[in-house]
Design a protein around this motif. Structure first.
Motif, short mmCIF file in Angstrom:
data_model
loop_
_atom_site.label_atom_id
_atom_site.label_comp_id
_atom_site.label_asym_id
_atom_site.label_seq_id
_atom_site.Cartn_x
_atom_site.Cartn_y
_atom_site.Cartn_z
N MET A 1 0.86 -1.19 0.00
CA MET A 1 0.00 0.00 0.00
C MET A 1 0.89 1.24 0.00
SD MET A 1 -2.85 1.09 2.82
CE MET A 1 -3.81 2.59 2.63
N ARG A 2 0.71 2.10 -1.00
CA ARG A 2 1.51 3.32 -1.11
C ARG A 2 0.89 4.39 -0.23
NH1 ARG A 2 2.35 7.96 -4.14
NH2 ARG A 2 4.53 8.36 -4.68
N TRP A 3 1.66 4.85 0.76
CA TRP A 3 1.14 5.84 1.70
C TRP A 3 1.23 7.23 1.09
CZ3 TRP A 3 -1.62 4.29 5.55
CH2 TRP A 3 -1.98 5.18 6.57
N PRO A 4 0.21 8.06 1.28
CA PRO A 4 0.21 9.40 0.66
C PRO A 4 1.26 10.32 1.27
CG PRO A 4 -1.66 9.16 2.15
CD PRO A 4 -1.03 7.80 2.02
N GLU A 5 1.77 11.22 0.45
CA GLU A 5 2.68 12.26 0.93
C GLU A 5 1.86 13.31 1.69
OE1 GLU A 5 5.95 12.46 0.73
OE2 GLU A 5 6.15 10.55 -0.36
N VAL A 6 2.40 13.78 2.79
CA VAL A 6 1.71 14.76 3.62
C VAL A 6 2.54 16.05 3.65
CG1 VAL A 6 0.73 15.24 5.90
CG2 VAL A 6 0.80 12.88 5.04
N SER A 7 1.87 17.16 3.42
CA SER A 7 2.58 18.44 3.38
C SER A 7 3.15 18.78 4.76
CB SER A 7 1.64 19.55 2.93
OG SER A 7 0.62 19.76 3.90
N ALA A 8 4.16 19.65 4.79
CA ALA A 8 4.80 20.04 6.04
C ALA A 8 3.80 20.70 7.00
CB ALA A 8 5.96 20.98 5.75
N ARG A 9 2.93 21.53 6.44
CA ARG A 9 1.94 22.22 7.28
C ARG A 9 1.00 21.22 7.94
NH1 ARG A 9 0.03 25.58 10.97
NH2 ARG A 9 -2.14 26.21 10.59
N VAL A 10 0.51 20.24 7.19
CA VAL A 10 -0.43 19.26 7.74
C VAL A 10 0.28 18.30 8.70
CG1 VAL A 10 -1.92 17.29 7.14
CG2 VAL A 10 -2.12 19.45 5.89
N ARG A 11 1.55 18.03 8.44
CA ARG A 11 2.31 17.22 9.42
C ARG A 11 2.37 17.93 10.77
NH1 ARG A 11 5.95 16.21 5.12
NH2 ARG A 11 7.46 17.70 6.01
N GLU A 12 2.57 19.25 10.73
CA GLU A 12 2.61 20.02 11.97
C GLU A 12 1.25 20.01 12.67
OE1 GLU A 12 3.64 22.40 15.18
OE2 GLU A 12 4.80 21.11 13.85
N LEU A 13 0.17 20.14 11.89
CA LEU A 13 -1.17 20.07 12.47
C LEU A 13 -1.42 18.69 13.08
CD1 LEU A 13 -3.25 21.88 9.69
CD2 LEU A 13 -2.64 22.78 11.94
N PHE A 14 -0.99 17.66 12.36
CA PHE A 14 -1.15 16.28 12.83
C PHE A 14 -0.43 16.11 14.17
CE2 PHE A 14 -2.55 12.57 10.09
CZ PHE A 14 -2.93 11.79 11.17
N ARG A 15 0.79 16.62 14.25
CA ARG A 15 1.57 16.48 15.48
C ARG A 15 0.88 17.19 16.65
NH1 ARG A 15 4.49 19.41 18.44
NH2 ARG A 15 4.39 21.19 17.00
N ARG A 16 0.41 18.40 16.40
CA ARG A 16 -0.27 19.14 17.47
C ARG A 16 -1.55 18.44 17.92
NH1 ARG A 16 -0.78 24.75 14.60
NH2 ARG A 16 -2.42 24.97 16.19
N GLY A 17 -2.30 17.91 16.96
CA GLY A 17 -3.52 17.19 17.32
C GLY A 17 -3.22 15.92 18.10
N VAL A 71 2.88 11.84 17.10
CA VAL A 71 3.73 12.90 17.65
C VAL A 71 5.14 12.74 17.11
CG1 VAL A 71 4.80 13.80 19.75
CG2 VAL A 71 2.36 13.27 19.74
N GLN A 72 5.61 11.50 17.07
CA GLN A 72 6.96 11.22 16.59
C GLN A 72 7.09 11.34 15.08
OE1 GLN A 72 9.71 10.58 18.51
NE2 GLN A 72 8.40 11.06 20.26
N HIS A 73 6.12 10.77 14.37
CA HIS A 73 6.16 10.75 12.90
C HIS A 73 4.77 11.11 12.35
CE1 HIS A 73 10.07 8.84 13.27
NE2 HIS A 73 9.54 7.91 14.03
N PRO A 74 4.41 12.38 12.43
CA PRO A 74 3.04 12.78 12.06
C PRO A 74 2.68 12.44 10.62
CG PRO A 74 4.49 14.69 12.33
CD PRO A 74 5.23 13.52 12.85
N GLY A 75 1.51 11.80 10.49
CA GLY A 75 0.98 11.49 9.17
C GLY A 75 1.49 10.22 8.54
N ARG A 76 2.47 9.57 9.17
CA ARG A 76 2.95 8.30 8.62
C ARG A 76 2.06 7.14 9.04
NH1 ARG A 76 9.52 8.08 9.55
NH2 ARG A 76 10.03 10.14 8.71
N ARG A 77 2.21 6.03 8.35
CA ARG A 77 1.45 4.84 8.73
C ARG A 77 1.89 4.37 10.11
NH1 ARG A 77 0.24 -0.33 4.84
NH2 ARG A 77 -1.00 -1.56 6.32
N VAL A 78 0.92 4.11 10.99
CA VAL A 78 1.22 3.70 12.36
C VAL A 78 1.25 2.17 12.43
CG1 VAL A 78 0.45 3.77 14.76
CG2 VAL A 78 0.12 5.77 13.28
N PRO A 79 2.33 1.60 12.96
CA PRO A 79 2.39 0.14 13.06
C PRO A 79 1.34 -0.39 14.02
CG PRO A 79 4.21 1.16 14.26
CD PRO A 79 3.55 2.25 13.48
N ALA A 80 0.94 -1.63 13.82
CA ALA A 80 -0.07 -2.27 14.68
C ALA A 80 0.39 -2.27 16.13
CB ALA A 80 -0.32 -3.70 14.21
#
Length: 232
Positions: A1-17, A71-80
């Protein structure tokens, strides 16, 4: 499964959330538990205090695992999540004769997490493009994480079931069942299968915990009781 690229701004939002989600409010947690243990299919779990407590621990562990990963890797696929809470719950389910349908609790909890995450997201930004990207990758992230965790837990349940239905565990359980049913099994044969003498009086001790204690600690407690009682 190809994971989508996430923009820097949305990565920051993801981390804060995700930082907000790492400190969930009590009302969120209670809603999570209520959803996961509700419904007719979940009654065998909800009515068993050990299984219900294990489900609550897994709910919180899954939420914190997903949030910490983002928090560590915002927007990346999270392992089980294959941590001790998940694996202990799988063992308890199998040993009570339940199947993978009990894992519906994970998916029911997913709906609560998604609604709460949307609330967090709308507090982070009001920009339509940012919200669209954030919610799109969030939906994929949460659903993929839950399905990966369900798959990993199902695999553990199959392994536990295989262990229980083969070898010494199965022989001992079969011998106990025959004895309790009054079947004509000889004492010699039963003692050989159980590794336990059947003559004289017997004392049974049930050792359990609803606070997330690992099975190894329970076994150690049981062994301590044996030693203290002077039993062989």
């Amino acid at each position: 499964m190809r994971w989508p690229e996430v923009s820097a701004r949305v990565r920051e939002l993801f981390r804060r959330g995700a930082e907000v989600a790492l400190d969930p409010k009590d009302a969120w947690i209670e809603e999570l538990h209520a959803a996961s243990l509700g419904g007719q299919r979940m009654r065998p779990v909800a009515e068993d205090p050990v299984l219900a407590a294990a489900t609550r621990r897994v709910n919180l562990a899954n939420l914190l695992h997903w949030a910490a990963a983002n928090v560590q890797h915002p927007g990346r696929r999270v392992p089980a999540n294959t941590g001790p809470e998940s694996l202990e719950a799988a063992r308890d389910l199998v040993r009570r004769g339940l199947d993978e349908s009990a894992l519906d609790a994970y998916r029911a909890a997913q709906g609560v997490v998604w609604r709460r995450w949307m609330e967090i997201s709308f507090e982070l930004t009001s920009d339509p493009a940012e919200l669209r990207e954030l919610l799109d990758v969030s939906a994929l992230s949460i659903s993929t994480f839950i399905e990966d965790t369900v798959a990993a837990t199902s695999e553990r349940m199959r392994a536990e079931r295989d262990e229980l239905t083969r070898g010494a565990h199965a022989e001992r359980r079969a011998a106990v069942t025959l004895l309790l049913e009054g079947a004509p099994i000889s004492r010699t044969r039963a003692e050989a299968q159980l590794g336990y003498g059947l003559a004289g009086p017997h004392t049974a001790v049930i050792v359990w915990s609803g606070s997330g204690v690992a099975s190894e600690q329970l076994e150690a407690a049981a062994e301590a009781v044996v030693r203290a009682s002077g039993a062989a």
